[in-house]
Every structure is written in structure tokens, then in C-alpha cells.
Motif scaffolding. Structure first.
Motif: not given
Length: 116
Positions: A9-14, A103-108, A25-28
Motif C-alpha cells: 500500500a505504501a509503495y502504491q501510494a508513492k 474517484v480518488f484520482r479524479t478528486l486529487i 499525472l496523479l504523481t504530479d
């Protein structure tokens, strides 16, 4: 090398991915959004998915007749709604069907665009 549990989970979050590829895009966007806002967005996206799953479970069990927890006995309507709500929350928390990630990706992305 497979990583499991909290480490995964930590790796996926980063290192977020989309369709099996790095999600630049999400990383930025994550770099522009505070950790508190990220956590709040994660909770909101899981809540949305739980609500969607609850709606599906409710429809799935609405036509069940007979005895038992999903049957048509006195009081099962209320009990069934509470049970499906808890099932849906647990299902979404465990990864659900993938709606919360989108949904998380869109919100961020929206929050990062507002921050720019």
C-alpha cells in the motif's frame, strides 16, 4: 518481486499506476495536494464506493423470499438494510470493485488543478 500488505500500500501510494503503467499525472498532482487532503479524498472515495455497492447489494437482495436473514419475515427489511450497509463498507474498504481508485484520482487531479 511481490510486495504484500502495508508495504504494498505504501509503495502504491508513492508510485500510482493506471492501466498497469506509471500514472505521471496523479504523481504530479499528489505532490501539489496536502497529505491531509489526500487522506480526506481517500475516505470520501471509499464512502462513495460503499454507497454504490450498498445500492447494488440492496437491489440484489430485494427480491429474495423465504426464511432466514434475507427472507421475508417480520423485521428483516431493517435488518437486511443494516447488513448490506456493513457488507458494502467492508467490501469497499477491502478494495471493492475499483470505483474508489478512479474517484480518488479524479478528486486529487481536481484539487491539484485548483492549487495551480
Amino acid at each position: 518481486m511481490m510486495v504484500h500488505g502495508a508495504a504494498a500500500a505504501a509503495y502504491q501510494a508513492k508510485h500510482p499506476t493506471i492501466n498497469g503503467r506509471p500514472d505521471v499525472l496523479l504523481t504530479d498532482a499528489l505532490a501539489k495536494v496536502s497529505p491531509e487532503a489526500q487522506k480526506k479524498s481517500r475516505v470520501q472515495s471509499e464512502d462513495f464506493e460503499a454507497m454504490f455497492i450498498n445500492s447494488m447489494f440492496s437491489q440484489m437482495t430485494s427480491g429474495v423470499k423465504g426464511e432466514g436473514p434475507f427472507g421475508e419475515t417480520t423485521g428483516t427489511g431493517v435488518w437486511r438494510s443494516m447488513l448490506t450497509e456493513q457488507y458494502s463498507k467492508a467490501f469497499a474498504k477491502a478494495g471493492g470493485i475499483g470505483i474508489s481508485s478512479d474517484v480518488f484520482r479524479t478528486l486529487i487531479l481536481q484539487q491539484a488543478n485548483r492549487a495551480s
